[in-house]
Design a protein around this motif. Structure first.
Motif, PDB file in Angstrom:
ATOM      1  N   VAL A 316      64.554 -31.368  36.809  1.00  0.00           N
ATOM      2  CA  VAL A 316      63.865 -32.469  37.475  1.00  0.00           C
ATOM      3  C   VAL A 316      64.883 -33.348  38.196  1.00  0.00           C
ATOM      4  CG1 VAL A 316      62.320 -34.440  37.140  1.00  0.00           C
ATOM      5  CG2 VAL A 316      62.127 -32.422  35.653  1.00  0.00           C
ATOM      6  N   HIS A 317      64.555 -33.696  39.444  1.00  0.00           N
ATOM      7  CA  HIS A 317      65.451 -34.585  40.185  1.00  0.00           C
ATOM      8  C   HIS A 317      65.565 -35.925  39.461  1.00  0.00           C
ATOM      9  CE1 HIS A 317      67.089 -37.074  43.450  1.00  0.00           C
ATOM     10  NE2 HIS A 317      67.602 -35.919  43.877  1.00  0.00           N
ATOM     11  N   GLN A 318      66.791 -36.427  39.386  1.00  0.00           N
ATOM     12  CA  GLN A 318      67.078 -37.637  38.613  1.00  0.00           C
ATOM     13  C   GLN A 318      66.182 -38.806  39.011  1.00  0.00           C
ATOM     14  OE1 GLN A 318      69.541 -37.863  36.035  1.00  0.00           O
ATOM     15  NE2 GLN A 318      68.337 -39.705  35.653  1.00  0.00           N
ATOM     16  N   SER A 319      65.844 -38.902  40.288  1.00  0.00           N
ATOM     17  CA  SER A 319      65.096 -40.064  40.774  1.00  0.00           C
ATOM     18  C   SER A 319      63.667 -40.127  40.255  1.00  0.00           C
ATOM     19  CB  SER A 319      65.077 -40.062  42.304  1.00  0.00           C
ATOM     20  OG  SER A 319      64.359 -38.942  42.796  1.00  0.00           O
ATOM     21  N   HIS A 321      62.759 -38.593  37.189  1.00  0.00           N
ATOM     22  CA  HIS A 321      62.802 -38.117  35.809  1.00  0.00           C
ATOM     23  C   HIS A 321      61.848 -38.894  34.913  1.00  0.00           C
ATOM     24  CE1 HIS A 321      64.366 -38.426  31.641  1.00  0.00           C
ATOM     25  NE2 HIS A 321      64.549 -37.127  31.761  1.00  0.00           N
ATOM     26  N   ASP A 322      61.916 -40.204  34.919  1.00  0.00           N
ATOM     27  CA  ASP A 322      61.137 -40.998  33.974  1.00  0.00           C
ATOM     28  C   ASP A 322      59.639 -40.827  34.201  1.00  0.00           C
ATOM     29  OD1 ASP A 322      63.552 -41.812  32.994  1.00  0.00           O
ATOM     30  OD2 ASP A 322      63.453 -43.849  33.806  1.00  0.00           O
ATOM     31  N   PHE A 324      58.113 -38.308  35.626  1.00  0.00           N
ATOM     32  CA  PHE A 324      57.722 -36.940  35.277  1.00  0.00           C
ATOM     33  C   PHE A 324      57.615 -36.772  33.768  1.00  0.00           C
ATOM     34  CE2 PHE A 324      58.789 -32.583  34.072  1.00  0.00           C
ATOM     35  CZ  PHE A 324      57.817 -31.882  34.770  1.00  0.00           C
ATOM     36  N   VAL A 325      58.598 -37.255  33.040  1.00  0.00           N
ATOM     37  CA  VAL A 325      58.590 -37.108  31.584  1.00  0.00           C
ATOM     38  C   VAL A 325      57.397 -37.849  30.990  1.00  0.00           C
ATOM     39  CG1 VAL A 325      59.819 -37.752  29.478  1.00  0.00           C
ATOM     40  CG2 VAL A 325      61.050 -36.668  31.351  1.00  0.00           C
ATOM     41  N   THR A 395      64.340 -34.314  25.996  1.00  0.00           N
ATOM     42  CA  THR A 395      65.160 -34.706  27.150  1.00  0.00           C
ATOM     43  C   THR A 395      66.618 -34.863  26.712  1.00  0.00           C
ATOM     44  OG1 THR A 395      64.813 -37.073  26.787  1.00  0.00           O
ATOM     45  CG2 THR A 395      63.207 -35.927  28.177  1.00  0.00           C
ATOM     46  N   VAL A 415      63.735 -30.769  29.231  1.00  0.00           N
ATOM     47  CA  VAL A 415      63.923 -31.377  30.549  1.00  0.00           C
ATOM     48  C   VAL A 415      65.404 -31.616  30.799  1.00  0.00           C
ATOM     49  CG1 VAL A 415      63.330 -33.308  32.055  1.00  0.00           C
ATOM     50  CG2 VAL A 415      61.670 -32.499  30.356  1.00  0.00           C
ATOM     51  N   THR A 417      68.209 -32.659  34.227  1.00  0.00           N
ATOM     52  CA  THR A 417      68.160 -33.341  35.521  1.00  0.00           C
ATOM     53  C   THR A 417      69.254 -32.835  36.455  1.00  0.00           C
ATOM     54  OG1 THR A 417      69.584 -35.131  34.720  1.00  0.00           O
ATOM     55  CG2 THR A 417      67.199 -35.446  34.513  1.00  0.00           C
ATOM     56  N   ASP A 419      70.941 -33.809  40.749  1.00  0.00           N
ATOM     57  CA  ASP A 419      70.957 -34.709  41.899  1.00  0.00           C
ATOM     58  C   ASP A 419      70.932 -33.964  43.226  1.00  0.00           C
ATOM     59  OD1 ASP A 419      70.948 -37.330  40.763  1.00  0.00           O
ATOM     60  OD2 ASP A 419      73.025 -37.019  40.116  1.00  0.00           O
TER      61      ASP A 419
END
Length: 508
Positions: A316-319, A321-322, A324-325, A395, A415, A417, A419
């Motif tokens: 998952v792209h870091q931007s 992440h939250d 999506f999780v 995560t 999960v 991450t 970039d």
């Protein structure tokens, strides 16, 4: 079919499964179908079968030996001429009759599948039995329209043609995660349609359903010896089916380790191998996060995660992440474990103790690496057996985590991450499998870039990694641990045939 024996239940224990020398009087015993006969395996031992869903005792399997495989191979050779004489359209009609027989017994098959494999009756078992019937119908339809070619040649007096012929006797070894649909879709339907005789070795933990499917084939009028069922341990009867000189080709679905052993032991024979997967689901920064989380949640927890193409890990792209999780945890919260015959139940147990051990090992490794378990993470309490594993979201994983590198085959959503695209591709390639993947993005350009770069056999865009329809080609990418050849529709039929060429001089 019920076979009666008298005895106690005392006996040795093999690989964690209770093996007895005799069985209780009056208990149902699954036996081999070789040629025209139902016969007990000659090992003189029986595997006690308990339901992973309810814990109840279902019956026994009469275990076989290498000699039993030899008899099955001989019976298959005896049926080859009968199958050849039937012709394509007659074999297609026979496949339709098998599908009809499966439909007539669908509820009984689904009930047994639910109890023996563990999947919920309403949400999964009934659909799988329908898939078994579909396997024979698809093969019947596809084989009638499978064309070959007439080739232009330099000599004006010559004509060159190609046509399809069955390879002969196929050894078919099938797994426990989809023990009804997968054998029929991948192997039995296509084999019968193309005129190949079969020696079928199903997984021991789900062989009772194989016996019931054989009854459907017999009811439909499949010739004696065309499909032979041999029950037993893969290390003995599966191995003998692979190495037997009377077997011409091999079809296998299962773990990568077993598939690699089959490839070595069956060297020189045509191989159709669908092996393990660790499908990465890659969620890019421009994806519809809410939709992606809902889709992959379904793909991760379906069949308790016991799908070769399951959503095994999330990159998952870091931007995002939250967000999506958060959606993934909501998806896990919607999973309902319980009575497998309750219409509200959406997820059953793991099928066997080895699968549970693997899940526990992978979770212990994640926790040792300071990963964060957001929900689930262990054996569910208050269930009939200890094989119910909680839907889990983890995560903070590292690239070296077993949940990233290996195939977990359970209801866990790991999960990681990234970039940049380069980091995403490196993470995807950090596992040796190459069966399937999924990419979530709103850019058609990036969808094609990821699809063409990922080293896997299937890439689903904005869809879970386990989406598949039976006529679509499926299989592992070369250079990975996910198999050889392609299953699905006409592709399976072609894998099961030799393409023969004929030239004729019309001037003579």
């Amino acid at each position: 079919m019920t076979v009666f024996f008298k005895s106690s239940l005392d006996g040795p224990n093999l690989r964690g499964m209770p093996i007895v020398t005799e069985t209780e009087s009056g208990k149902t015993v699954g036996v081999n179908r070789i040629g025209a006969d139902w016969v007990a395996g000659s090992a003189g031992r029986f595997l006690k079968v308990d339901s992973p869903a309810t814990g109840e005792h279902l019956g026994y399997l009469a275990l076989s030996t290498r000699a039993d495989v030899g008899r099955a191979v001989a019976a298959a050779h005896g049926a080859r001429e009968t199958l050849r004489r039937m012709g394509v359209f007659a074999r297609a009609a026979l496949c339709m009759k098998v599908a009809d027989a499966i439909d007539r017994h669908a509820d009984d098959l689904a009930r047994l599948l639910c109890l023996e494999q563990g999947k919920p009756f309403h949400k999964e078992a009934k659909a799988e039995v329908a898939g078994a019937a579909l396997g024979f119908r698809n093969a019947a339809e596809q084989i009638k329209w499978l064309e070959t070619a007439c080739f232009p040649v330099a000599d004006a007096n010559k004509r060159a043609f190609s046509f399809l012929q069955p390879k002969g006797v196929f050894a078919i070894i099938t797994p426990w995660n989809f023990p009804a649909a997968l054998p029929c879709l991948y192997y039995l339907g296509p084999a019968l349609a193309t005129g190949n005789a079969v020696v079928w070795v199903p997984a021991p933990t789900t062989s009772l359903i194989a016996v019931k499917l054989m009854e459907c084939l017999i009811e439909a009028g499949v010739p004696d010896g065309a499909v032979n069922l041999v029950l037993g341990e893969g290390a003995e009867v599966g191995d003998e089916a692979v190495i037997h000189p009377g077997v011409h080709a091999i079809g296998f679905t299962g773990s990568s380790a077993t598939g690699a052993a089959i490839a070595r032991r069956g060297a020189g024979k045509p191989l159709l191998l669908e092996m393990g997967g660790n499908g990465p689901t890659i969620v890019l920064a421009d994806a519809d996060v809410e939709m992606a989380a809902a889709q992959v949640g379904a793909g991760c927890f379906a069949n308790a995660g016991q799908i070769c193409t399951a959503t095994e890990r999330f990159l998952v792209h870091q931007s995002i992440h939250d967000d999506f999780v958060e959606g993934l945890v909501k998806a896990a919260g919607k999973v309902r474990m319980g009575d497998p015959f309750d219409p509200e139940t959406t997820m059953g147990p793991l099928n066997n103790a080895a699968s549970l051990d693997k899940m526990l090992s992978h979770m212990a490794d994640a926790e040792a690496r300071q990963a964060r378990v957001l929900t689930g993470g262990g054996i569910a309490k208050g269930k009939p057996t200890n094989l119910y594993f909680e839907p889990t979201v983890v995560t903070g994983l590292t690239r070296e985590s077993l949940l990233n590198v290996e195939e977990s085959f359970g209801p866990v959503a790991p999960v990681l991450t990234f970039d940049t695209d380069e980091e995403a591709f490196a993470l995807a390639a950090s596992s040796p499998y190459g069966l399937s993947a999924a990419v979530f993005t709103n850019s058609i350009k990036r969808a094609f870039h990821y699809t063409e770069t990922l080293r896997v056999g299937i890439v689903n865009v904005n869809e879970m990694s386990c989406y598949w329809e039976p006529h679509i080609p499926a299989g592992g990418a070369a250079g990975t641990n996910s198999g050889l050849g392609r299953t699905g529709g006409r592709h399976t039929l072609m894998e099961m045939c030799d393409l023969k060429t004929m030239t004729v001089d019309v001037s003579r």
